[in-house]
Design a protein around this motif. Structure first.
Motif, PDB file in Angstrom:
ATOM      1  N   GLN A 224      69.509  29.795  23.546  1.00  0.00           N
ATOM      2  CA  GLN A 224      69.479  29.089  22.269  1.00  0.00           C
ATOM      3  C   GLN A 224      70.495  29.682  21.305  1.00  0.00           C
ATOM      4  N   VAL A 225      70.570  30.997  21.282  1.00  0.00           N
ATOM      5  CA  VAL A 225      71.521  31.664  20.393  1.00  0.00           C
ATOM      6  C   VAL A 225      72.952  31.434  20.870  1.00  0.00           C
ATOM      7  N   ALA A 226      73.188  31.648  22.160  1.00  0.00           N
ATOM      8  CA  ALA A 226      74.547  31.599  22.696  1.00  0.00           C
ATOM      9  C   ALA A 226      75.162  30.214  22.638  1.00  0.00           C
ATOM     10  N   SER A 231      74.662  29.211  13.487  1.00  0.00           N
ATOM     11  CA  SER A 231      75.686  30.143  13.006  1.00  0.00           C
ATOM     12  C   SER A 231      76.799  30.264  14.046  1.00  0.00           C
ATOM     13  N   HIS A 232      78.025  30.008  13.620  1.00  0.00           N
ATOM     14  CA  HIS A 232      79.158  30.089  14.547  1.00  0.00           C
ATOM     15  C   HIS A 232      79.308  31.496  15.119  1.00  0.00           C
ATOM     16  N   SER A 233      79.028  32.495  14.332  1.00  0.00           N
ATOM     17  CA  SER A 233      79.190  33.880  14.794  1.00  0.00           C
ATOM     18  C   SER A 233      78.203  34.235  15.890  1.00  0.00           C
ATOM     19  N   LEU A 234      77.071  33.512  15.984  1.00  0.00           N
ATOM     20  CA  LEU A 234      76.068  33.792  17.010  1.00  0.00           C
ATOM     21  C   LEU A 234      76.282  32.968  18.278  1.00  0.00           C
ATOM     22  N   ARG A 235      77.096  31.911  18.207  1.00  0.00           N
ATOM     23  CA  ARG A 235      77.346  31.089  19.391  1.00  0.00           C
ATOM     24  C   ARG A 235      78.387  31.795  20.266  1.00  0.00           C
ATOM     25  N   VAL A 236      77.939  32.826  20.946  1.00  0.00           N
ATOM     26  CA  VAL A 236      78.867  33.675  21.702  1.00  0.00           C
ATOM     27  C   VAL A 236      79.499  32.938  22.877  1.00  0.00           C
ATOM     28  N   ARG A 239      82.967  31.823  22.168  1.00  0.00           N
ATOM     29  CA  ARG A 239      83.969  32.893  22.172  1.00  0.00           C
ATOM     30  C   ARG A 239      84.148  33.502  23.556  1.00  0.00           C
ATOM     31  N   GLY A 240      83.294  33.111  24.498  1.00  0.00           N
ATOM     32  CA  GLY A 240      83.386  33.667  25.843  1.00  0.00           C
ATOM     33  C   GLY A 240      82.988  35.124  25.915  1.00  0.00           C
ATOM     34  N   GLU A 241      82.077  35.550  25.059  1.00  0.00           N
ATOM     35  CA  GLU A 241      81.643  36.952  25.040  1.00  0.00           C
ATOM     36  C   GLU A 241      80.699  37.201  26.211  1.00  0.00           C
ATOM     37  N   SER A 242      81.274  37.571  27.350  1.00  0.00           N
ATOM     38  CA  SER A 242      80.505  37.631  28.592  1.00  0.00           C
ATOM     39  C   SER A 242      79.594  38.843  28.702  1.00  0.00           C
TER      40      SER A 242
END
Length: 432
Positions: A224-226, A231-236, A239-242
């Protein structure tokens, strides 16, 4: 062994781990086989002098390192599986029919057979049951040659086209946690406090349920967060924050263990739940790549240490009983249990493919973990013979399954075929 030599050996071995999978793809030699051999050769030199390789002395270190390797592998396996499993859809459960047969029929039969074999060889009930439980689960760490390659993503229907690899992968992902009740049974028997009601109610049902529920909750929360956070900063995922894969496995495992569940099941359930969200998103492939690389590094270390230990006394207590248990499990008990599990099955696999599922029950890092864990909980179960037997079985599995994996998996081909195509394409064989 001074630090400079550690760096030299580790660096050379890491290079081998990087290049071996590609170099050995068409040969009947697996990377784990070579790495164990390298470790064995290193152990014959003075280099490992002073290294902590005695399993009875360094049991706690072995437990935690193998534990970490298994949970990372389970996260990778859960992310790699494309076939959905939805708790509220019975139809999705039916598509996992081959997995349930291996878990519900083949694994209990294997545990029962190895326990009876141990009793016939003069072991006590607790020791025989622990040996069976430690050797029962197939290994998600060393079985990459017979598992799915990774998650499929993109604008298409995502599912598993290869029933054989799917069954072996999903079985390895689930049976590491489902073997735990039998490990606890051995611990309870050794302590003289075994109760059927407690074992079934808590160790078999309660702790399994807690692990699965926590894994699902953590997986859904992180997904749900990813993927969907306001919040754009929480949609990892955008950003591909693996490294979220590490956060997921550590959170699920830690929370499950704190409240008394089986952490292995929690990690796998978390990965499967996360994978079910936005199934076609490329983010899943990125997360899987991170866990796969970490798993390879840890596997490198553990295989080297196993090889060194083999040439430094780990097999000193090996006897005919150890050989009978190890080879009997690999060549007779597991294959026969798997064949029996598929009686009446409508999996769509050919007879050869069912035979391959039954045979390729790779034993590995998980067996070492269970033995280390159980002997920590019940020191009276610790014995050099037990370590020699499990180490021999793991090594024999690495060799036997490693030699046969590539030719057998290539020969069997796609579901319903038992011969290779006339123009084999290396990439298509690897990526099924």
């Amino acid at each position: 062994m001074n630090a400079d030599l550690v760096y030299l050996v580790a660096g050379a071995s890491l290079f081998l781990a990087i290049v071996l999978p590609a170099l050995l793809d068409r040969w009947a030699i697996s990377a784990p086989m070579v790495l164990v051999a390298v470790g064995f050769a290193v152990g014959l030199t003075p280099l490992p002098d002073g290294m902590p390789i005695d399993p009875t002395v360094n049991r706690e270190l072995i437990e935690h390192v193998t534990e970490l390797a298994v949970i990372i592998a389970l996260m990778g396996v859960g992310l790699a599986l494309d076939r959905p499993l939805e708790l509220r859809r019975p139809s999705s459960w039916r598509t996992w029919g081959s997995t349930w047969r291996m878990l519900g029929i083949a694994m209990p039969l294997t545990i029962a057979a190895v326990t009876m074999l141990g009793l016939a060889m003069g072991l006590g009930l607790a020791a025989a049951l622990l040996l069976a439980a430690a050797l029962a689960p197939t290994d998600p760490v060393l079985a990459s040659d017979v598992q799915v390659a990774g998650p499929q993503t993109g604008d298409h229907e995502v599912d598993e086209p290869d029933e054989l690899r799917f069954t072996l992968t999903s079985e390895a992902g689930l049976n590491d946690g489902l073997a735990f009740p039998f490990v606890y049974a051995a611990i309870l028997v050794a302590a003289g406090g075994f109760s059927w009601l407690e074992w079934v109610g808590w160790y078999t049902v309660g702790k399994v349920a807690i692990g699965v529920v926590i894994g699902v909750v953590v997986g859904r929360a992180l997904a749900q967060v990813a993927f969907r956070s306001t919040s754009h900063s929480l949609r990892v995922a955008e950003r591909g924050e693996s490294l979220t894969s590490l956060a997921a496995l550590i959170s699920a495992y830690g929370l499950s263990e704190v409240v008394g569940g089986y952490g292995f099941l929690a990690v796998f359930a978390c990965a499967m739940t996360f994978r079910s969200a936005e199934r076609a998103h490329d983010y899943h492939a990125s997360m899987h790549e991170v866990t796969e690389r970490l798993e390879r590094l840890l596997t490198l270390f553990l295989l080297l240490m196993l090889g060194i230990a083999l040439s430094r006394g780990l097999l000193d207590d090996l006897d005919w009983r150890s050989v009978a248990v190890g080879l009997g499990l690999i060549l007779v008990i597991r294959p026969l249990s798997g064949v029996l599990a598929f009686i009446g099955s409508k999996s769509g696999m050919s007879h050869a493919q069912r035979g391959a599922v039954a045979f390729f029950g790779v034993r590995g890092i998980g067996s070492l973990y269970y033995l280390a864990y159980a002997t920590g909980e019940a020191p009276e179960l610790a014995s050099d013979w037990m370590w020699s037997t499990v180490a021999f079985t793991v090594t024999a599995s690495v060799i036997i399954h490693g030699v046969l994996a590539t030719p057998v998996m290539y020969r069997i081909g796609e579901p319903g075929t038992e011969t290779p195509p006339t123009s084999p394409d290396k990439e298509s064989v690897e990526d099924r």
